[in-house]
Design a protein around this motif. Structure first.
Motif, PDB file in Angstrom:
ATOM      1  N   LYS A 134      35.821  49.303  62.531  1.00 38.23           N
ATOM      2  CA  LYS A 134      35.072  48.127  62.082  1.00 38.23           C
ATOM      3  C   LYS A 134      34.770  48.176  60.586  1.00 38.23           C
ATOM      4  O   LYS A 134      34.982  47.199  59.867  1.00 38.23           O
ATOM      5  CB  LYS A 134      33.774  48.017  62.873  1.00 38.23           C
ATOM      6  N   SER A 135      34.290  49.321  60.121  1.00 37.59           N
ATOM      7  CA  SER A 135      34.006  49.438  58.688  1.00 37.59           C
ATOM      8  C   SER A 135      35.277  49.267  57.883  1.00 37.59           C
ATOM      9  O   SER A 135      35.283  48.632  56.832  1.00 37.59           O
ATOM     10  CB  SER A 135      33.400  50.801  58.359  1.00 37.59           C
ATOM     11  N   THR A 136      36.344  49.849  58.387  1.00 33.88           N
ATOM     12  CA  THR A 136      37.619  49.739  57.684  1.00 33.88           C
ATOM     13  C   THR A 136      38.059  48.281  57.602  1.00 33.88           C
ATOM     14  O   THR A 136      38.511  47.814  56.560  1.00 33.88           O
ATOM     15  CB  THR A 136      38.697  50.584  58.395  1.00 33.88           C
ATOM     16  N   LEU A 137      37.879  47.564  58.694  1.00 33.55           N
ATOM     17  CA  LEU A 137      38.283  46.154  58.710  1.00 33.55           C
ATOM     18  C   LEU A 137      37.452  45.317  57.744  1.00 33.55           C
ATOM     19  O   LEU A 137      37.994  44.555  56.943  1.00 33.55           O
ATOM     20  CB  LEU A 137      38.167  45.572  60.122  1.00 33.55           C
ATOM     21  N   ILE A 138      36.140  45.482  57.799  1.00 38.46           N
ATOM     22  CA  ILE A 138      35.295  44.684  56.902  1.00 38.46           C
ATOM     23  C   ILE A 138      35.567  45.072  55.453  1.00 38.46           C
ATOM     24  O   ILE A 138      35.701  44.224  54.573  1.00 38.46           O
ATOM     25  CB  ILE A 138      33.799  44.841  57.256  1.00 38.46           C
ATOM     26  N   GLY A 139      35.680  46.388  55.229  1.00 38.70           N
ATOM     27  CA  GLY A 139      36.005  46.852  53.884  1.00 38.70           C
ATOM     28  C   GLY A 139      37.311  46.249  53.401  1.00 38.70           C
ATOM     29  O   GLY A 139      37.429  45.787  52.272  1.00 38.70           O
ATOM     30  N   ARG A 140      38.277  46.236  54.279  1.00 34.52           N
ATOM     31  CA  ARG A 140      39.593  45.685  53.949  1.00 34.52           C
ATOM     32  C   ARG A 140      39.490  44.192  53.609  1.00 34.52           C
ATOM     33  O   ARG A 140      40.083  43.713  52.647  1.00 34.52           O
ATOM     34  CB  ARG A 140      40.532  45.927  55.136  1.00 34.52           C
TER      35      ARG A 140
ATOM     36  N   ILE B 270      34.732  38.484  66.197  1.00 35.97           N
ATOM     37  CA  ILE B 270      35.930  39.309  66.162  1.00 35.97           C
ATOM     38  C   ILE B 270      35.659  40.524  67.033  1.00 35.97           C
ATOM     39  O   ILE B 270      34.720  41.278  66.775  1.00 35.97           O
ATOM     40  CB  ILE B 270      36.238  39.791  64.736  1.00 35.97           C
ATOM     41  N   LEU B 271      36.447  40.689  68.096  1.00 32.04           N
ATOM     42  CA  LEU B 271      36.294  41.867  68.947  1.00 32.04           C
ATOM     43  C   LEU B 271      37.397  42.836  68.604  1.00 32.04           C
ATOM     44  O   LEU B 271      38.583  42.506  68.647  1.00 32.04           O
ATOM     45  CB  LEU B 271      36.324  41.469  70.416  1.00 32.04           C
ATOM     46  N   LEU B 272      36.968  44.029  68.243  1.00 37.09           N
ATOM     47  CA  LEU B 272      37.900  45.019  67.755  1.00 37.09           C
ATOM     48  C   LEU B 272      38.198  46.035  68.845  1.00 37.09           C
ATOM     49  O   LEU B 272      37.276  46.538  69.481  1.00 37.09           O
ATOM     50  CB  LEU B 272      37.205  45.733  66.596  1.00 37.09           C
ATOM     51  N   VAL B 273      39.496  46.311  69.083  1.00 37.29           N
ATOM     52  CA  VAL B 273      39.817  47.418  69.987  1.00 37.29           C
ATOM     53  C   VAL B 273      40.841  48.324  69.326  1.00 37.29           C
ATOM     54  O   VAL B 273      41.606  47.902  68.460  1.00 37.29           O
ATOM     55  CB  VAL B 273      40.374  46.937  71.356  1.00 37.29           C
ATOM     56  N   ASP B 274      40.823  49.573  69.723  1.00 39.72           N
ATOM     57  CA  ASP B 274      41.791  50.551  69.251  1.00 39.72           C
ATOM     58  C   ASP B 274      43.047  50.383  70.114  1.00 39.72           C
ATOM     59  O   ASP B 274      42.970  50.469  71.345  1.00 39.72           O
ATOM     60  CB  ASP B 274      41.180  51.953  69.423  1.00 39.72           C
ATOM     61  N   ALA B 275      44.174  50.141  69.479  1.00 40.23           N
ATOM     62  CA  ALA B 275      45.411  49.870  70.228  1.00 40.23           C
ATOM     63  C   ALA B 275      45.763  51.015  71.176  1.00 40.23           C
ATOM     64  O   ALA B 275      46.413  50.816  72.194  1.00 40.23           O
ATOM     65  CB  ALA B 275      46.567  49.635  69.253  1.00 40.23           C
ATOM     66  N   ARG B 276      45.303  52.213  70.840  1.00 43.24           N
ATOM     67  CA  ARG B 276      45.637  53.361  71.683  1.00 43.24           C
ATOM     68  C   ARG B 276      44.840  53.378  72.975  1.00 43.24           C
ATOM     69  O   ARG B 276      45.288  53.852  73.999  1.00 43.24           O
ATOM     70  CB  ARG B 276      45.396  54.674  70.925  1.00 43.24           C
ATOM     71  N   THR B 277      43.610  52.838  72.934  1.00 44.92           N
ATOM     72  CA  THR B 277      42.769  52.874  74.135  1.00 44.92           C
ATOM     73  C   THR B 277      42.678  51.527  74.845  1.00 44.92           C
ATOM     74  O   THR B 277      42.385  51.477  76.035  1.00 44.92           O
ATOM     75  CB  THR B 277      41.343  53.354  73.792  1.00 44.92           C
ATOM     76  N   GLY B 278      42.889  50.437  74.103  1.00 49.43           N
ATOM     77  CA  GLY B 278      42.842  49.108  74.728  1.00 49.43           C
ATOM     78  C   GLY B 278      41.427  48.651  75.058  1.00 49.43           C
ATOM     79  O   GLY B 278      40.456  49.129  74.472  1.00 49.43           O
ATOM     80  N   ILE B 279      41.332  47.761  76.046  1.00 50.08           N
ATOM     81  CA  ILE B 279      40.041  47.176  76.409  1.00 50.08           C
ATOM     82  C   ILE B 279      39.169  48.220  77.111  1.00 50.08           C
ATOM     83  O   ILE B 279      39.604  48.866  78.052  1.00 50.08           O
ATOM     84  CB  ILE B 279      40.246  45.989  77.382  1.00 50.08           C
ATOM     85  N   LEU B 280      37.938  48.355  76.621  1.00 45.40           N
ATOM     86  CA  LEU B 280      37.008  49.309  77.221  1.00 45.40           C
ATOM     87  C   LEU B 280      35.831  48.550  77.820  1.00 45.40           C
ATOM     88  O   LEU B 280      35.675  47.353  77.603  1.00 45.40           O
ATOM     89  CB  LEU B 280      36.471  50.261  76.150  1.00 45.40           C
TER      90      LEU B 280
ATOM     91  N   ASN C  29      43.529  46.824  66.742  1.00 47.76           N
ATOM     92  CA  ASN C  29      43.609  47.603  65.503  1.00 47.76           C
ATOM     93  C   ASN C  29      44.363  48.927  65.698  1.00 47.76           C
ATOM     94  O   ASN C  29      44.573  49.369  66.815  1.00 47.76           O
ATOM     95  CB  ASN C  29      42.189  47.860  64.990  1.00 47.76           C
ATOM     96  N   LYS C  30      44.723  49.521  64.570  1.00 42.68           N
ATOM     97  CA  LYS C  30      45.459  50.797  64.538  1.00 42.68           C
ATOM     98  C   LYS C  30      46.828  50.649  65.202  1.00 42.68           C
ATOM     99  O   LYS C  30      47.332  51.595  65.802  1.00 42.68           O
ATOM    100  CB  LYS C  30      44.651  51.918  65.212  1.00 42.68           C
TER     101      LYS C  30
ATOM    102  N   ALA D 120      43.984  47.707  60.075  1.00 43.34           N
ATOM    103  CA  ALA D 120      42.952  47.470  59.057  1.00 43.34           C
ATOM    104  C   ALA D 120      43.160  48.434  57.901  1.00 43.34           C
ATOM    105  O   ALA D 120      43.001  48.088  56.736  1.00 43.34           O
ATOM    106  CB  ALA D 120      41.569  47.656  59.667  1.00 43.34           C
ATOM    107  N   LEU D 121      43.564  49.644  58.238  1.00 41.05           N
ATOM    108  CA  LEU D 121      43.736  50.671  57.218  1.00 41.05           C
ATOM    109  C   LEU D 121      44.832  50.282  56.229  1.00 41.05           C
ATOM    110  O   LEU D 121      44.657  50.387  55.019  1.00 41.05           O
ATOM    111  CB  LEU D 121      44.087  52.005  57.890  1.00 41.05           C
ATOM    112  N   LEU D 122      45.954  49.821  56.747  1.00 38.90           N
ATOM    113  CA  LEU D 122      47.077  49.483  55.872  1.00 38.90           C
ATOM    114  C   LEU D 122      47.034  48.025  55.413  1.00 38.90           C
ATOM    115  O   LEU D 122      47.893  47.590  54.653  1.00 38.90           O
ATOM    116  CB  LEU D 122      48.397  49.763  56.597  1.00 38.90           C
ATOM    117  N   GLY D 123      46.065  47.282  55.917  1.00 41.37           N
ATOM    118  CA  GLY D 123      45.931  45.888  55.483  1.00 41.37           C
ATOM    119  C   GLY D 123      46.979  44.969  56.080  1.00 41.37           C
ATOM    120  O   GLY D 123      47.354  43.975  55.464  1.00 41.37           O
TER     121      GLY D 123
END
Ligand SMILES: Nc1nc2c(ncn2[C@@H]2O[C@H](COP(=O)(O)OP(=O)(O)O)[C@@H](O)[C@H]2O)c(=O)[nH]1
Lengths: 491, 305
Positions: free
Chosen positions: A37-43, A132-142, A165-166, A203-206
């Motif tokens: 989330k921080s990475t996304l907002i920062g981005r 905006i609901l953020l999920v980690d692509a590796r874990t999916g919906i939690l 994300n990711k 988010a990291l790579l924009g």
């Protein structure tokens, strides 16, 4: 200087006409810790140039965990506004961020992702048009994703962006993205939300934040996040009945008496007939006064001064409304409540309720508590901190509301503890309550008896519609045999 | 006002309406409100919005200016002109103890100086007027610790801000209930950005201190800042030379602590253009924020605005 300014403006009308042609879009970002989330907002702030070099430099001076090898500042540090939090490495409250694209300005409510999030998320979501609901692509919906979506929906948000994300960490896997997106659409649908945009993102790579992610994701033909946000709609209170909660009465001299407030719904023009509530007095609008000029109309969101055609007794807290579409007034209302203070909300205490400019005493009777894990509304007689539930509000004096569903301004309220003066809950009106003293008093009304399997009944009872009507419904449990014999008796 | 003024764009109109709403709400709920007036561009916008909010009536509260004695001379002239033009009720307060002890930014350092001549002076000024609500022109986009501040920011009787214990603020329903001695700082410009301020100044033709526009002015370079060398109290240090440069200010405070920027922007449009391509934040020119990381938060906890 003025002449100069005009010339410049004429020289570049295209840019001026295109930019900021809409109100700021308010949004909230929700995600669990480490989803990015921080990475996304920062981005977002970085790529729209809302972060300046000296702010990034100040972070470099802090000399703590440098983000990465991309030459970017540590976004988490950039966003953590408060020293104490920074030391603990957690965000504990709601912060607001500002950025703008060529087309629109945005206000982001940034809320933390850890366990005690309900209070903060409710606060941030109360004013948001989109989540905006953020999920980690590796874990999916939690389970967390369901919680966040539930709270957002409850607070009136009907537009979701799912940021998967990711995506770089799963090799930009299209199938996995589609799978998560489908799963989320179903979840949203179960909450009644159909406006869902899913975006594969790093988010990291924009990628797909402000700029396109085509290079690594040629398969994604949709819009980047900012493009989606630029096109998002805003909830407007302009189509409902006219509402002006009176903030103050302006009497600069004997000859002038104006009622000042912000239009909380609908529109008004000179000549309109209005009713003043709670008194019920009727009058016509004579003038809409603002600093710039006398206006021929005002719409929801406008701060105005209204002059009526006759002397009437109006005070702060009263409401001026359309005569043919007035809000509900009554002594008892059904509402949903989010408890925001450590002591929760109890039936023992009398609170102050503030809605628009009106403040009055209220007794709160908790009915149910939402289990965020299962989405079920269970019976309850108190709401703990971060608890969400339905309550019955009982007033000594006439209260004025619209359902939150139809008007977010006149359907929302806060509860204030009279001992501490703290804000202890946020509430949303469901409906005015029918006869509080039960069904027996209503012998003129026709009643319908239903008999249905108990598991189906249980589901029905957990639905919002049912909860809203709870006061009007009688329930008994019995065997199938006995039920059919009662029904036969009636036949 | 002029009949031909084009209507505000929806973005500015929404921000304006929100600010007016806050002004009216505070004026109605509190017994003794006051508006902090710092003479800068944000204060100019704040003043304009206050006039709009209460029109056709007068602004129903006084303005408080914390005068450190070290403001730019042009600021004081501008302030006095505004008071006369708009018939304002202005209270100017200076910390008498600081004056007596000759506290200055040169002799005491920016941190001690700010603490005495600004933070302490503000507390004195607020106590003297027994104000229970004070409007300020702070914006959330200005600085990290501001991003979490509420629109109604609760203060203890000794004016402290407790960032961990803020009241939740939902929708636009503000909780104005306080006990005797406690107070609220109210920020009608919370949701404005620097560019919004300039666009609004242009759209509404709001008067501002001329120092915001670029002109050739005498400056010395000190600690990486360009300091205006017009005031006789600024003594160039050995090695410093007074130079004429094309400069302007992005923020205005005390002249020895406020750095100018080199700029050619002589009109509002040029300022807006410059901002939209700027790569540094507006507070970059302020010595106070640079002392240490988190310095603004610390000052705010102690009662700084
Ligand atoms: N590879 C990759 N890492 C990411 C991405 N977004 C965030 N991260 C990393 O994930 C970690 C957690 O991110 P952060 O923004 O602090 O998460 P928050 O707790 O949700 O604010 C950090 O190490 C980030 O650098 C992404 O899109 N791709």
């Amino acid at each position: 200087m003025n002449i100069n300014a005009e010339v410049v403006e004429q020289a570049k009308p295209a840019i001026d006409a295109d930019t900021r042609n809409a109100r700021p879009l308010r949004l909230i970002t929700c995600g669990s810790v480490d989803d990015g989330k921080s990475t996304l907002i920062g981005r977002l702030l970085w790529d729209t140039k809302a972060v300046k070099e000296d702010q990034a430099d100040a972070l470099a001076r802090d000399n703590r965990n440098q983000q990465n090898g991309l030459g970017l500042p540590d976004f988490a540090l950039l966003l953590d506004g408060l020293q104490a939090e920074r030391e603990q490495g957690i965000t504990i409250d709601v912060a607001y961020r500002y950025f703008s694209s060529e087309k629109r300005s945005f206000i982001v409510a940034d809320t933390p992702g850890h366990e005690q999030y309900t209070r903060n998320m409710a606060t941030g979501a109360s004013t948001a048009d989109l989540a905006i609901l953020l999920v980690d692509a590796r874990t999916g919906i939690l389970e967390q994703t369901r919680r966040h979506a539930t709270i957002a929906t409850l607070m009136g948000i009907r537009q979701f962006v799912l940021a998967v994300n990711k995506i770089d960490l799963i090799d930009y896997d299209r199938l996995r993205f589609d799978e998560i997106a489908t799963q989320f659409r179903q979840l949203a649908l179960s909450l009644g939300v159909t406006d869902v945009t899913a975006i594969p993102m790093s988010a990291l790579l924009g990628e797909n934040v402000v700029y396109s992610g085509k290079t690594n994701m040629p398969w994604y033909v949709g819009k980047s996040l900012v493009e989606v946000l630029e096109l998002a709609t805003q909830r407007s209170a302009q189509t409902v009945g006219f509402r002006l909660p009176v903030q103050r009465v302006s009497r600069p001299n004997e000859g002038f008496r104006g009622y000042q407030g912000t239009v909380a719904g609908g529109s008004v023009k000179p000549g309109d007939s209005v009713v003043i509530l709670p008194s019920g007095t009727v009058a016509n609008v004579k003038q809409i006064v603002t600093f710039d000029l006398v206006r021929n109309a005002a719409v929801a969101g406008d701060a105005i001064t209204l002059v009526l055609d006759r002397p009437v007794d109006i005070a702060r807290g009263d409401m001026i409304a359309s005569i043919d579409a007035a809000p509900a007034s009554g002594l008892s209302f059904e509402a949903k409540l989010v408890a925001l203070a450590p002591d929760g909300v109890s039936a023992q205490k009398r609170y102050w309720l503030k809605s628009s400019s009106r403040r009055q005493r209220v007794r709160v009777n908790p009915k149910t508590l939402l289990d965020l894990k299962s989405g079920q509304w269970n019976d309850a007689d108190a709401l703990p901190l971060n608890g969400i539930g339905t309550v019955q509000l009982a007033f000594d004096e006439e209260a004025l509301f619209d359902p939150y569903e139809t008007n977010r301004n006149t359907g929302a309220f806060i509860l204030i503890d009279p001992d501490t003066n703290n804000t202890v809950a946020g509430g949303m009106i469901v409906a005015r309550s029918a006869a509080v003293d039960g069904l027996s008093s209503d012998d003129g009304l026709d009643q319908t008896l239903l008999s249905l399997p108990s598991d189906l009944a249980k589901k029905l009872m957990q639905s919002d519609v049912f909860k809203a009507m709870r006061e009007q419904i009688e329930i008994r449990h019995t065997s199938a045999n006995r039920a059919s014999s009662i029904l036969r008796e009636l036949d | 006002m002029s009949e031909t003024k084009p209507p505000l764009d929806p973005n500015l109109k929404a921000l304006e309406s929100e600010a007016i709403h806050i002004f009216r709400e505070v004026a109605a709920e509190f017994e003794r409100p006051v508006m902090l007036y710092s003479v800068g561009k944000d204060s100019s916008v704040l003043l304009h919005l206050a006039r709009k909010a209460f029109y056709p009536g007068k602004i129903p509260f006084p303005l408080l200016h914390i005068d450190t004695g070290w403001k730019f001379a042009e600021m004081i002239a501008f302030r006095d002109h505004m008071v006369e033009q708009f018939d304002l009720d202005l209270v100017a307060h200076t910390n008498a103890r600081g004056v007596l002890e000759n506290v200055s930014p040169f002799t005491h350092g920016s941190s001690v100086y700010t603490n005495i001549m600004k933070t302490e002076a503000l507390r004195q000024g607020l106590d003297a007027g027994q104000y229970d609500a004070a409007f300020g022109g702070a914006r959330r986009d200005e600085e990290a610790s501001r991003a979490k501040e509420r629109i109604y920011s609760f203060r203890t009787p000794d004016h402290r801000w407790d960032p961990r214990n803020q009241r939740p603020e939902l929708w636009s329903v503000y909780n104005g209930m306080i006990k005797k001695g406690e107070s609220v700082r109210a920020f009608p410009l919370s949701n404005w950005t620097e560019v919004d301020i300039w666009r609004y100044i242009k759209a509404e033709n709001i008067p501002i201190v001329p120092l915001y526009f670029a002109a050739r002015r005498p400056v010395v370079e000190r600690d990486g800042m360009l300091i205006l060398a017009e005031d006789k109290r600024l003594k160039p240090l050995p090695g410093e030379v007074v130079q004429q440069q094309m400069i302007r200010f992005r923020t205005l405070g005390c002249f020895p602590l406020t750095g100018a920027i080199r700029s050619e922007a002589t009109t509002l449009d040029e300022i807006i253009d410059e901002l939209e391509t700027a790569t540094v934040s507006e507070r970059q020119g302020r010595a106070i924020d640079r002392d240490e990381a988190g310095s603004m938060e610390k000052k705010k906890r102690e009662g700084y605005f």
